[in-house]
Design a protein around this motif. Structure first.
Motif, PDB file in Angstrom:
ATOM      1  N   MET A  72       0.850  -1.213   0.000  1.00 49.09           N
ATOM      2  CA  MET A  72       0.000   0.000   0.000  1.00 49.09           C
ATOM      3  C   MET A  72       0.874   1.248   0.000  1.00 49.09           C
ATOM      4  N   MET A  73       1.905   1.243   0.833  1.00 48.59           N
ATOM      5  CA  MET A  73       2.768   2.431   0.922  1.00 48.59           C
ATOM      6  C   MET A  73       3.506   2.686  -0.386  1.00 48.59           C
ATOM      7  N   ASN A  74       3.963   1.623  -1.010  1.00 48.87           N
ATOM      8  CA  ASN A  74       4.681   1.805  -2.279  1.00 48.87           C
ATOM      9  C   ASN A  74       3.784   2.398  -3.361  1.00 48.87           C
ATOM     10  N   GLU A  75       2.476   2.159  -3.230  1.00 51.80           N
ATOM     11  CA  GLU A  75       1.523   2.712  -4.193  1.00 51.80           C
ATOM     12  C   GLU A  75       0.911   4.027  -3.693  1.00 51.80           C
ATOM     13  N   GLY A  76       1.340   4.473  -2.492  1.00 54.98           N
ATOM     14  CA  GLY A  76       0.776   5.698  -1.916  1.00 54.98           C
ATOM     15  C   GLY A  76      -0.673   5.542  -1.490  1.00 54.98           C
ATOM     16  N   LYS A  77      -1.112   4.285  -1.355  1.00 57.81           N
ATOM     17  CA  LYS A  77      -2.523   4.037  -1.017  1.00 57.81           C
ATOM     18  C   LYS A  77      -2.740   4.033   0.495  1.00 57.81           C
ATOM     19  N   ILE A  78      -3.993   4.176   0.907  1.00 55.04           N
ATOM     20  CA  ILE A  78      -4.332   4.246   2.324  1.00 55.04           C
ATOM     21  C   ILE A  78      -4.643   2.838   2.850  1.00 55.04           C
ATOM     22  N   VAL A  79      -3.917   2.471   3.880  1.00 55.56           N
ATOM     23  CA  VAL A  79      -4.074   1.155   4.530  1.00 55.56           C
ATOM     24  C   VAL A  79      -5.462   1.100   5.203  1.00 55.56           C
ATOM     25  N   PRO A  80      -6.127  -0.078   5.193  1.00 50.22           N
ATOM     26  CA  PRO A  80      -7.455  -0.155   5.824  1.00 50.22           C
ATOM     27  C   PRO A  80      -7.438   0.385   7.258  1.00 50.22           C
ATOM     28  N   SER A  81      -8.468   1.138   7.577  1.00 56.73           N
ATOM     29  CA  SER A  81      -8.552   1.859   8.860  1.00 56.73           C
ATOM     30  C   SER A  81      -8.363   0.952  10.062  1.00 56.73           C
ATOM     31  N   GLU A  82      -8.892  -0.266   9.984  1.00 55.56           N
ATOM     32  CA  GLU A  82      -8.837  -1.178  11.132  1.00 55.56           C
ATOM     33  C   GLU A  82      -7.396  -1.330  11.631  1.00 55.56           C
ATOM     34  N   VAL A  83      -6.482  -1.470  10.672  1.00 58.40           N
ATOM     35  CA  VAL A  83      -5.069  -1.675  11.023  1.00 58.40           C
ATOM     36  C   VAL A  83      -4.504  -0.423  11.679  1.00 58.40           C
ATOM     37  N   THR A  84      -4.712   0.720  11.060  1.00 54.21           N
ATOM     38  CA  THR A  84      -4.110   1.972  11.539  1.00 54.21           C
ATOM     39  C   THR A  84      -4.714   2.398  12.874  1.00 54.21           C
ATOM     40  N   ILE A  85      -6.007   2.221  13.023  1.00 56.81           N
ATOM     41  CA  ILE A  85      -6.662   2.641  14.267  1.00 56.81           C
ATOM     42  C   ILE A  85      -6.169   1.804  15.446  1.00 56.81           C
ATOM     43  N   LYS A  86      -5.994   0.505  15.226  1.00 57.43           N
ATOM     44  CA  LYS A  86      -5.470  -0.351  16.320  1.00 57.43           C
ATOM     45  C   LYS A  86      -4.092   0.139  16.747  1.00 57.43           C
ATOM     46  N   LEU A  87      -3.244   0.482  15.776  1.00 55.40           N
ATOM     47  CA  LEU A  87      -1.894   0.960  16.096  1.00 55.40           C
ATOM     48  C   LEU A  87      -1.962   2.277  16.859  1.00 55.40           C
ATOM     49  N   LEU A  88      -2.852   3.161  16.426  1.00 54.26           N
ATOM     50  CA  LEU A  88      -2.993   4.460  17.109  1.00 54.26           C
ATOM     51  C   LEU A  88      -3.498   4.268  18.539  1.00 54.26           C
ATOM     52  N   GLN A  89      -4.505   3.425  18.706  1.00 56.91           N
ATOM     53  CA  GLN A  89      -5.074   3.209  20.052  1.00 56.91           C
ATOM     54  C   GLN A  89      -4.022   2.638  21.007  1.00 56.91           C
ATOM     55  N   LYS A  90      -3.265   1.665  20.503  1.00 61.09           N
ATOM     56  CA  LYS A  90      -2.240   1.030  21.335  1.00 61.09           C
ATOM     57  C   LYS A  90      -1.193   2.072  21.744  1.00 61.09           C
ATOM     58  N   ALA A  91      -0.757   2.875  20.782  1.00 59.24           N
ATOM     59  CA  ALA A  91       0.264   3.892  21.078  1.00 59.24           C
ATOM     60  C   ALA A  91      -0.273   4.941  22.053  1.00 59.24           C
ATOM     61  N   MET A  92      -1.530   5.289  21.923  1.00 56.75           N
ATOM     62  CA  MET A  92      -2.115   6.291  22.828  1.00 56.75           C
ATOM     63  C   MET A  92      -2.150   5.754  24.258  1.00 56.75           C
ATOM     64  N   LEU A  93      -2.578   4.505  24.401  1.00 51.75           N
ATOM     65  CA  LEU A  93      -2.657   3.917  25.750  1.00 51.75           C
ATOM     66  C   LEU A  93      -1.272   3.762  26.364  1.00 51.75           C
ATOM     67  N   GLU A  94      -0.319   3.314  25.545  1.00 51.58           N
ATOM     68  CA  GLU A  94       1.027   3.064  26.068  1.00 51.58           C
ATOM     69  C   GLU A  94       1.771   4.342  26.424  1.00 51.58           C
ATOM     70  N   SER A  95       1.356   5.466  25.841  1.00 57.99           N
ATOM     71  CA  SER A  95       2.109   6.719  26.039  1.00 57.99           C
ATOM     72  C   SER A  95       2.000   7.249  27.467  1.00 57.99           C
ATOM     73  N   GLY A  96       0.887   6.963  28.134  1.00 57.16           N
ATOM     74  CA  GLY A  96       0.662   7.512  29.473  1.00 57.16           C
ATOM     75  C   GLY A  96       0.233   8.965  29.432  1.00 57.16           C
ATOM     76  N   ASN A  97       0.214   9.578  28.274  1.00 54.40           N
ATOM     77  CA  ASN A  97      -0.207  10.979  28.136  1.00 54.40           C
ATOM     78  C   ASN A  97      -1.707  11.035  27.803  1.00 54.40           C
ATOM     79  N   ASP A  98      -2.285  12.237  27.866  1.00 50.78           N
ATOM     80  CA  ASP A  98      -3.688  12.364  27.471  1.00 50.78           C
ATOM     81  C   ASP A  98      -3.885  13.460  26.419  1.00 50.78           C
ATOM     82  N   LYS A  99      -2.759  13.913  25.827  1.00 58.00           N
ATOM     83  CA  LYS A  99      -2.825  14.948  24.778  1.00 58.00           C
ATOM     84  C   LYS A  99      -2.045  14.455  23.559  1.00 58.00           C
ATOM     85  N   PHE A 100      -2.720  14.370  22.420  1.00 54.77           N
ATOM     86  CA  PHE A 100      -2.076  13.740  21.264  1.00 54.77           C
ATOM     87  C   PHE A 100      -2.168  14.581  19.991  1.00 54.77           C
TER      88      PHE A 100
END
Ligand SMILES: Nc1ncnc2c1ncn2[C@@H]1O[C@H](COP(=O)(O)OP(=O)(O)OP(=O)(O)O)[C@@H](O)[C@H]1O
Ligand SMILES: Nc1ccn([C@@H]2O[C@H](COP(=O)(O)O)[C@@H](O)[C@H]2O)c(=O)n1
Ligand SMILES: [Mg+2]
Length: 221
Positions: A72-100
């Motif tokens: 997808m990246m090599n074609e500049g295309k957008i990866v399905p949301s399910e994948v990206t949202i899971k990564l974002l949620q995990k990173a938000m929880l692991e950060s310990g911060n509440d401002k992103f």
């Protein structure tokens, strides 16, 4: 019967409980999102999460989605949301911060709607770095960070996706009065001056000799 503890609770529920403050950082490829986010982090205490960086890390981790993400990246295309949202949620929880600062997301209508549905988080505002394609192309071709997608063929595809899929998301948030647009064609420090004005609006100050409290131009008592 066990009670729901932190680890067994759904990730969306745990995240919602933190009531995170989210700013979406959008703009074309090479407009300077990452550069400005690093500076905002230093001055305003946000955690910077770049969707592109998270996807690159996921690809490099050897995950089952690695090949799909790379294609997808090599074609500049957008990866399905399910994948990206899971990564974002995990990173938000692991950060310990509440401002992103969520950089490079939502990139299309599917990203936007899915994030809202899954997380129930509404952004405080959307920071939009507006820059000409000519300047963005010049910047990316000089970036030298070893990104596989920084080649002219993929750059052109990324510009097309930005115009067709990402600009409509910015228009959507404009309709909600949430977009703070920045002239991103200027030098880094000048852009940041404008950015600071958004994160650090003029204080509410007492009007000297006036009848109440005003915003902005008056002397501080
Ligand atoms: N205002 C600016 N003037 C000149 N060069 C800049 C400016 N802002 C960033 N750059 C440079 O342009 C390149 C792209 O910047 P950056 O990586 O921050 O963009 P980006 O919007 O995150 O891009 P992408 O969407 O591809 O990740 C970098 O090499 C950076 O140093
Ligand atoms: N929401 C997103 C964000 C990015 N991608 C993919 O990553 C590439 C690089 O993104 P940058 O923000 O680092 O430029 C992008 O071209 C997409 O292929 C994505 O799928 N979804
Ligand atoms: Mg970036």
């Amino acid at each position: 019967m066990g009670t729901a503890n932190d680890s067994s609770k759904d990730i969306s529920v745990r995240l919602a409980e933190k009531k995170p403050k989210v700013v979406f950082v959008l703009g074309g490829p090479g407009s300077g999102k990452g550069t400005q986010c690093e500076k905002i982090v230093q001055d305003f205490g946000y955690t910077h999460l770049s969707a592109g960086d998270l996807l690159r890390a996921e690809k490099n981790s050897g995950s089952e989605n690695g090949i799909m993400i790379q294609n997808m990246m090599n074609e500049g295309k957008i990866v399905p949301s399910e994948v990206t949202i899971k990564l974002l949620q995990k990173a938000m929880l692991e950060s310990g911060n509440d401002k992103f600062l969520i950089d490079g997301f939502p990139r299309n209508e599917e990203n936007r709607a899915a994030f809202e549905a899954v997380t129930k988080i509404e952004p405080e505002f959307v920071l939009y770095f507006n820059c000409s394609e000519k300047e963005m192309e010049r910047r990316i071709l000089n970036r030298n960070q070893g990104r596989e997608d920084d080649n002219i063929e993929t750059i052109r595809k990324r510009f097309k996706v930005f115009l067709e899929s990402s600009l409509p998301v910015i228009e959507y948030y404009k309709g909600k009065g949430k977009v703070r647009e920045i002239d991103a064609a200027k030098p880094v420090e000048e852009v940041f001056e404008e950015v600071k004005g958004i994160f650090n609006p003029p204080e509410v100050r007492k009007v000297v000799g006036g009848r109440g409290w005003g915003r902005g131009c008056c002397a501080i008592l």
